[in-house]
Design a protein around this motif. Structure first.
Motif, PDB file in Angstrom:
ATOM      1  N   VAL A  13     -15.607   0.581   2.483  1.00 24.27           N
ATOM      2  CA  VAL A  13     -14.178   0.919   2.566  1.00 24.27           C
ATOM      3  C   VAL A  13     -13.357  -0.317   2.918  1.00 24.27           C
ATOM      4  CG1 VAL A  13     -12.495   2.139   3.990  1.00 24.27           C
ATOM      5  CG2 VAL A  13     -14.472   3.362   3.098  1.00 24.27           C
ATOM      6  N   LEU A  14     -13.824  -1.068   3.907  1.00 21.75           N
ATOM      7  CA  LEU A  14     -13.061  -2.239   4.352  1.00 21.75           C
ATOM      8  C   LEU A  14     -13.040  -3.334   3.276  1.00 21.75           C
ATOM      9  CD1 LEU A  14     -14.183  -2.436   8.081  1.00 21.75           C
ATOM     10  CD2 LEU A  14     -12.105  -1.457   7.110  1.00 21.75           C
ATOM     11  N   SER A  73     -10.802  -2.028   0.319  1.00 17.46           N
ATOM     12  CA  SER A  73      -9.366  -2.014   0.621  1.00 17.46           C
ATOM     13  C   SER A  73      -8.815  -3.433   0.740  1.00 17.46           C
ATOM     14  CB  SER A  73      -9.097  -1.221   1.896  1.00 17.46           C
ATOM     15  OG  SER A  73      -9.792  -1.795   2.981  1.00 17.46           O
ATOM     16  N   LEU A 127      -5.998  -4.757  -1.728  1.00 19.55           N
ATOM     17  CA  LEU A 127      -4.656  -5.107  -1.235  1.00 19.55           C
ATOM     18  C   LEU A 127      -4.240  -6.502  -1.676  1.00 19.55           C
ATOM     19  CD1 LEU A 127      -4.660  -3.533   2.345  1.00 19.55           C
ATOM     20  CD2 LEU A 127      -3.350  -2.810   0.362  1.00 19.55           C
ATOM     21  N   PHE A 157      -4.133  -0.643  -6.137  1.00 15.92           N
ATOM     22  CA  PHE A 157      -5.504  -1.143  -6.250  1.00 15.92           C
ATOM     23  C   PHE A 157      -6.258  -0.914  -4.934  1.00 15.92           C
ATOM     24  CE2 PHE A 157      -3.922  -3.957  -9.757  1.00 15.92           C
ATOM     25  CZ  PHE A 157      -4.800  -3.504 -10.717  1.00 15.92           C
ATOM     26  N   GLY A 158      -5.525  -0.976  -3.831  1.00 13.35           N
ATOM     27  CA  GLY A 158      -6.151  -0.789  -2.527  1.00 13.35           C
ATOM     28  C   GLY A 158      -6.807   0.569  -2.417  1.00 13.35           C
ATOM     29  N   ILE A 159      -6.093   1.620  -2.795  1.00  8.69           N
ATOM     30  CA  ILE A 159      -6.641   2.977  -2.697  1.00  8.69           C
ATOM     31  C   ILE A 159      -7.842   3.137  -3.628  1.00  8.69           C
ATOM     32  CG2 ILE A 159      -6.139   5.393  -3.234  1.00  8.69           C
ATOM     33  CD1 ILE A 159      -3.272   4.866  -2.253  1.00  8.69           C
ATOM     34  N   THR A 177     -10.772   1.146  -2.428  1.00 10.54           N
ATOM     35  CA  THR A 177     -11.314   1.753  -1.208  1.00 10.54           C
ATOM     36  C   THR A 177     -12.302   2.857  -1.582  1.00 10.54           C
ATOM     37  OG1 THR A 177      -9.272   1.305  -0.016  1.00 10.54           O
ATOM     38  CG2 THR A 177     -10.708   2.986   0.905  1.00 10.54           C
ATOM     39  N   LEU A 178     -11.884   3.689  -2.532  1.00 10.24           N
ATOM     40  CA  LEU A 178     -12.772   4.777  -2.970  1.00 10.24           C
ATOM     41  C   LEU A 178     -14.024   4.223  -3.649  1.00 10.24           C
ATOM     42  CD1 LEU A 178     -10.106   7.292  -4.287  1.00 10.24           C
ATOM     43  CD2 LEU A 178     -11.596   7.587  -2.322  1.00 10.24           C
ATOM     44  N   TYR A 234     -16.354   2.921  -1.018  1.00 13.25           N
ATOM     45  CA  TYR A 234     -16.983   4.014  -0.265  1.00 13.25           C
ATOM     46  C   TYR A 234     -18.095   4.667  -1.092  1.00 13.25           C
ATOM     47  CZ  TYR A 234     -17.526   8.402   2.240  1.00 13.25           C
ATOM     48  OH  TYR A 234     -18.047   9.467   2.917  1.00 13.25           O
TER      49      TYR A 234
END
Lengths: 171, 365
Positions: free
Chosen positions: A69-70, A73, A77, A90-92, A95-96, A99
């Protein structure tokens, strides 16, 4: 599950990837530089999502969803900051991706070339599709989604992902 | 609670990060604002690296090309056993230099003749994302570049600045789907709105079906958008057909993006211009200086004053001399018209038999 297929599902705990922060930072910056610089000279390479492949690789090898996740993200970002869209798109998505890639790595042997190819392809398609959904739903953009083209680019990205992951294994 | 968070640690972190980004996104969409600090950090961190990579690439390319040139010179020297080879290679090198300088020279020529105040910039990167139609320039707010400024080349408009950072600026290209600009056609002065399509062809919207737009017609900026000064070339119409509703479907090939982009001009202060009657050619026209006067010209054309440049001047001078030789004063009433068929310096023609001068063609009475 048969004996022959069982090894695909068994993660190699022996080869736990030790994530070096400097390597992660350098590779991530190199991937973003690649995406903003190389297409100036080779336009067709703009469809190579190097930041995504790097996100997938580090998440797969780290095997920890929180780390995925880190990583996802952060890279997303930075990618957002260099695009003209609002920060977070792009961050969201990444992140997925981070994960899910880290979650998948707990069940599969991610050192396997075939698995890497499939995951590279799947996550590219997922990334593009989810980005399109977000752009339409959150930003109200009326972008088209060419599934066939995305599939082809997914195959290309997966093809690049396999040797790239092998190179990153050496770091 | 703590047990719950420990048990669902991964999901909790995922949700927190997602919600934080969604809130960030919602803030930007709602306020139509920007989180400039994050962008400044990212651009300031990444763009110097891009600049270094570009410098390394340029120098490496130059080194290898010069190295290859030297290898060629060596082979040439071996073959020809003279210094002729090195001269040839030097000539080749200069030609290459000349070719690479052509684009910069065209920009400089355009910059000098354009009434708008512009600054030259180099493209050092593209935006992220597969379908990105955004580029980064190596000039930023330190050089006076600001948000909303037009970006052009001698061939046509390129895009506009959407973000300006101290050392770089971000430009959205006219092919981006979110780009729009006011345009006007060259012949019939039809106004429309140029919109990007995400590929190499742009669409011009809001042109009524009744309006006349022909294939091949040029479009120029109209200045309506307050971004692009009026009179800059935009491109040529590729397809023009009547639409299903009220508006035509006009597709245009942008002229500014046809030659590839390396250097561009950012319009710091735009000045509106008139729409030219014919599209300007980007190539500079090289004219030789006027030839020196031919010393034999006077003998061939008779005795004419040296300042006569056109045929009309020479003819007028000939008629004056003819009239003067025959005693005619132009503009005086009751004067017999001169015989223009006689040579200018013949005066009153004296026939060989000594009779009175008789005009070859006596005037009609």
């Amino acid at each position: 599950m048969t004996e022959s297929g069982d090894w695909l599902l068994r993660p190699r705990r022996k080869h736990q990837y030790r994530l070096r922060p400097v390597a992660l930072l350098l590779v991530a910056v190199a991937a973003i530089l690649f995406q903003i610089y190389v297409p100036l000279f080779f336009h067709y390479l703009s469809y190579l999502e190097m930041p995504l492949l790097v996100t997938v690789y580090f998440s797969l090898m780290r095997r920890e969803p929180v780390a995925g996740v880190l990583i996802g993200s952060s890279i997303g970002l930075v990618q957002d900051s260099l695009s003209h869209n609002p920060i977070g798109m792009f961050g969201i998505v990444k992140t997925l991706v981070g994960y899910f890639a880290a979650s998948v790595s707990q069940r599969f042997d991610v050192q396997n070339t075939g698995i890497r190819f499939l995951l590279g392809f799947f996550f590219f398609f997922f990334h593009q599709f989810f980005y399109w959904v977000l752009a339409n739903a959150l930003l109200g953009q009326t972008l088209g989604f060419d599934a066939l083209q995305t599939l082809v680019f997914g195959l290309l990205n997966a093809t690049v992902a396999v040797p790239l992951f092998h190179v990153l294994d050496k770091l | 609670m703590e047990i719950f968070l420990n048990r669902y640690r991964n999901l909790t972190v995922l949700l927190v990060v997602l919600v934080a980004q969604l809130l960030l996104l919602a803030f930007q969409v709602k306020s139509n604002g920007d989180v400039r600090l994050i962008r400044v950090w990212a651009v300031t961190g990444v763009m110097p690296l891009a600049r270094v990579v570009e410098a390394v690439r340029a120098n490496t390319t130059g080194f290898f090309s010069e190295y290859l040139v030297l290898l060629d010179v060596k082979e040439e020297n071996k073959r020809l056993k003279s210094s002729l080879g090195s001269l040839k290679m030097e000539n080749q090198f200069l030609k290459t230099e000349l070719a690479t300088a052509d684009r910069a020279r065209a920009l400089a020529a355009f910059q000098s003749r354009s009434p708008s105040r512009t600054i030259a910039a180099r493209i050092i990167g593209t935006g992220t994302g597969a379908n990105s139609k955004v580029v980064f320039l190596d000039r930023g707010s330190n050089a006076g570049v600001g948000k909303g400024m037009a970006v052009v080349t001698p061939d046509g408009i390129v895009g506009k600045v959407i973000s300006s950072y101290p050392s770089a600026s971000q430009v959205i290209l006219i092919t981006d789907p979110t780009f729009a600009a006011g345009v006007i056609s060259q012949k019939s002065r039809v106004h429309g709105t140029l919109k990007g399509q995400g590929h190499s062809i742009c669409l011009i919207e809001y042109i009524q079906n009744e309006e006349q737009v022909a294939v091949g017609e040029w479009f120029y900026t109209s200045g309506d958008d307050r971004v692009f000064p009026k009179g800059l070339p935009v491109g040529q119409v590729k397809i023009a057909r009547s639409g299903k509703m009220f508006f035509k479907e006009v597709f245009l090939v942008p002229s500014g993006l046809q030659q590839g982009l390396e250097e561009v001009l950012v319009v710091l202060e735009g000045v509106h211009q008139t729409i030219p009657d014919s599209p300007e050619t980007p190539q500079t026209l090289h004219l030789l200086p006027a030839p020196p006067p031919d010393p034999n010209a006077a003998g061939q054309h008779g005795v004419l004053s040296g300042n006569l440049s056109t045929d009309a001047d020479q003819m007028l001078e000939k008629y004056k001399r003819t009239g003067a030789a025959q005693g005619h004063v132009f503009g005086q009433a009751g004067n017999k018209p001169p015989n223009f068929n006689l040579p200018p310096d013949s005066g009153s023609v004296q026939p060989p038999d000594g009779k009175a001068a008789v005009p070859a063609n006596p005037p009609l009475r």
